[in-house]
Scaffold this motif. Structure first.
Motif, PDB file in Angstrom:
ATOM      1  N   PRO A 178      49.434  42.238  35.485  1.00 14.42           N
ATOM      2  CA  PRO A 178      48.085  41.834  36.201  1.00 14.42           C
ATOM      3  C   PRO A 178      46.624  42.497  36.466  1.00 14.42           C
ATOM      4  O   PRO A 178      46.746  43.591  36.478  1.00 14.42           O
ATOM      5  CB  PRO A 178      48.593  42.279  37.701  1.00 14.42           C
ATOM      6  N   SER A 179      45.790  41.577  36.215  1.00  9.49           N
ATOM      7  CA  SER A 179      44.842  42.554  36.563  1.00  9.49           C
ATOM      8  C   SER A 179      43.834  43.130  38.157  1.00  9.49           C
ATOM      9  O   SER A 179      44.233  42.541  38.751  1.00  9.49           O
ATOM     10  CB  SER A 179      43.226  41.339  36.139  1.00  9.49           C
ATOM     11  N   PRO A 180      43.445  43.528  38.091  1.00  9.17           N
ATOM     12  CA  PRO A 180      42.937  44.425  39.332  1.00  9.17           C
ATOM     13  C   PRO A 180      41.782  43.583  39.735  1.00  9.17           C
ATOM     14  O   PRO A 180      41.636  42.439  39.180  1.00  9.17           O
ATOM     15  CB  PRO A 180      41.585  45.493  38.912  1.00  9.17           C
ATOM     16  N   PRO A 181      42.744  43.626  41.106  1.00  6.58           N
ATOM     17  CA  PRO A 181      41.853  42.478  42.474  1.00  6.58           C
ATOM     18  C   PRO A 181      40.392  42.517  42.398  1.00  6.58           C
ATOM     19  O   PRO A 181      39.977  43.438  42.285  1.00  6.58           O
ATOM     20  CB  PRO A 181      42.522  42.402  43.939  1.00  6.58           C
ATOM     21  N   GLY A 182      39.920  41.529  42.801  1.00  9.74           N
ATOM     22  CA  GLY A 182      38.358  41.392  43.400  1.00  9.74           C
ATOM     23  C   GLY A 182      38.430  42.852  44.244  1.00  9.74           C
ATOM     24  O   GLY A 182      39.209  42.859  45.486  1.00  9.74           O
ATOM     25  N   GLY A 183      37.599  43.567  44.552  1.00 11.53           N
ATOM     26  CA  GLY A 183      36.991  44.220  45.777  1.00 11.53           C
ATOM     27  C   GLY A 183      37.890  44.982  45.780  1.00 11.53           C
ATOM     28  O   GLY A 183      37.344  46.505  46.503  1.00 11.53           O
ATOM     29  N   LEU A 184      38.089  46.132  44.172  1.00 10.42           N
ATOM     30  CA  LEU A 184      38.383  47.309  43.706  1.00 10.42           C
ATOM     31  C   LEU A 184      36.656  47.780  43.332  1.00 10.42           C
ATOM     32  O   LEU A 184      36.205  47.070  42.602  1.00 10.42           O
ATOM     33  CB  LEU A 184      38.779  47.477  42.794  1.00 10.42           C
ATOM     34  N   THR A 185      36.974  49.360  43.255  1.00 14.15           N
ATOM     35  CA  THR A 185      35.995  49.895  42.627  1.00 14.15           C
ATOM     36  C   THR A 185      35.812  49.677  41.342  1.00 14.15           C
ATOM     37  O   THR A 185      37.222  49.519  40.890  1.00 14.15           O
ATOM     38  CB  THR A 185      35.644  50.962  43.545  1.00 14.15           C
ATOM     39  N   ASN A 186      34.976  50.858  40.320  1.00 11.56           N
ATOM     40  CA  ASN A 186      35.064  50.592  39.238  1.00 11.56           C
ATOM     41  C   ASN A 186      36.240  51.717  38.847  1.00 11.56           C
ATOM     42  O   ASN A 186      37.318  51.191  38.510  1.00 11.56           O
ATOM     43  CB  ASN A 186      34.095  50.487  38.474  1.00 11.56           C
ATOM     44  N   GLN A 187      35.934  52.991  39.791  1.00  8.07           N
ATOM     45  CA  GLN A 187      37.229  53.868  39.642  1.00  8.07           C
ATOM     46  C   GLN A 187      38.262  53.338  40.360  1.00  8.07           C
ATOM     47  O   GLN A 187      39.544  53.584  39.409  1.00  8.07           O
ATOM     48  CB  GLN A 187      36.148  54.906  40.511  1.00  8.07           C
ATOM     49  N   GLN A 188      38.036  52.156  41.497  1.00  8.94           N
ATOM     50  CA  GLN A 188      40.010  52.225  41.554  1.00  8.94           C
ATOM     51  C   GLN A 188      40.799  50.936  41.148  1.00  8.94           C
ATOM     52  O   GLN A 188      41.545  51.158  40.541  1.00  8.94           O
ATOM     53  CB  GLN A 188      39.666  51.513  43.422  1.00  8.94           C
ATOM     54  N   ALA A 189      39.176  50.431  40.225  1.00  3.57           N
ATOM     55  CA  ALA A 189      39.869  49.742  39.001  1.00  3.57           C
ATOM     56  C   ALA A 189      40.833  50.144  37.799  1.00  3.57           C
ATOM     57  O   ALA A 189      42.178  49.689  37.386  1.00  3.57           O
ATOM     58  CB  ALA A 189      38.751  48.244  38.831  1.00  3.57           C
ATOM     59  N   ALA A 190      40.232  51.380  37.435  1.00  2.00           N
ATOM     60  CA  ALA A 190      40.767  51.844  36.500  1.00  2.00           C
ATOM     61  C   ALA A 190      42.073  52.572  36.704  1.00  2.00           C
ATOM     62  O   ALA A 190      43.054  52.386  35.806  1.00  2.00           O
ATOM     63  CB  ALA A 190      39.323  52.914  36.139  1.00  2.00           C
ATOM     64  N   VAL A 191      41.557  53.223  37.871  1.00  4.59           N
ATOM     65  CA  VAL A 191      43.281  53.526  38.603  1.00  4.59           C
ATOM     66  C   VAL A 191      44.106  52.258  38.331  1.00  4.59           C
ATOM     67  O   VAL A 191      45.767  52.970  37.759  1.00  4.59           O
ATOM     68  CB  VAL A 191      43.648  53.946  40.056  1.00  4.59           C
ATOM     69  N   TRP A 192      44.178  51.736  38.740  1.00  7.71           N
ATOM     70  CA  TRP A 192      44.819  50.126  38.968  1.00  7.71           C
ATOM     71  C   TRP A 192      45.465  49.714  37.193  1.00  7.71           C
ATOM     72  O   TRP A 192      47.000  50.028  37.020  1.00  7.71           O
ATOM     73  CB  TRP A 192      44.291  49.028  39.043  1.00  7.71           C
TER      74      TRP A 192
END
Length: 142
Positions: free
Chosen positions: A22-36
Motif C-alpha cells: 500500500p502507498s501512503p495515504p494523502g494527508g501524511l507529511t513527507n516524514q510520515q510517508a517515509a515512515v509508512w
C-alpha cells in the motif's frame, strides 16, 4: 464461468496473487510517508489490508511526533532547567514523548509489526541460543 471439473492444463496454470504494497495515504507529511514506506517495505506485501491503513497512518504520525519531541529533549541544555519554568517545560516534553511512545507501542502491537507480537517467547529464546555464547544483549555492559 466454465462448469464442471477443471482440466489438468487449467490446473497447471498458476495465477499470481496481486498483493501490491500500500502507498501512503494523502494527508501524511513527507516524514510520515517515509515512515509508512519504511514499515511497509519491511513486511510481506499483503501484511496491511485496507482496514489497517488508518492505524498505520496513526502509527506514522506518532512516530514522527515522538522523533520531533525526542529531538527537542536532546537539544535541551542543563542550564535551561535553572531558568524560570525550565524544569516544567522539560517535564511536559518528557510526558508528551512518553504518551507518543506508548501510542506507538499500542499501534505497533495492534498492527503486529513488533517482534513481541510475532514471536513466541520460546522462539525468541531459541534464536538467542542459536546466536551462541558470544552474544551479549546491547543493554548489558561489556
Amino acid at each position: 464461468m466454465k462448469r464442471g471439473r477443471k482440466s489438468s492444463a487449467e490446473l497447471a496454470v498458476i495465477t499470481p496473487l496481486s498483493a501490491a504494497r500500500p502507498s501512503p495515504p494523502g494527508g501524511l507529511t513527507n516524514q510520515q510517508a517515509a515512515v509508512w514506506r519504511e514499515v511497509v517495505q519491511r513486511l510481506p506485501a499483503d501484511w496491511f489490508p485496507r482496514e489497517t491503513h488508518k492505524l498505520l497512518a496513526e502509527y506514522c504520525r506518532a512516530a514522527t511526533r515522538a522523533a520531533f519531541i525526542g529531538a527537542e529533549i536532546d537539544r535541551y541544555e542543563p542550564e535551561w532547567i535553572k531558568a524560570e519554568g525550565g524544569i516544567d517545560r522539560l517535564a511536559k516534553l518528557t510526558a508528551t514523548l512518553d504518551r507518543h511512545v506508548r501510542m506507538m507501542t499500542a499501534l505497533a502491537r495492534a498492527l503486529r509489526i513488533t517482534n513481541q507480537s510475532r514471536l513466541r517467547p520460546e522462539t525468541a529464546a531459541r534464536r538467542a541460543e542459536e546466536m551462541g555464547a558470544d552474544y551479549r544483549p546491547p543493554w548489558l555492559p561489556e
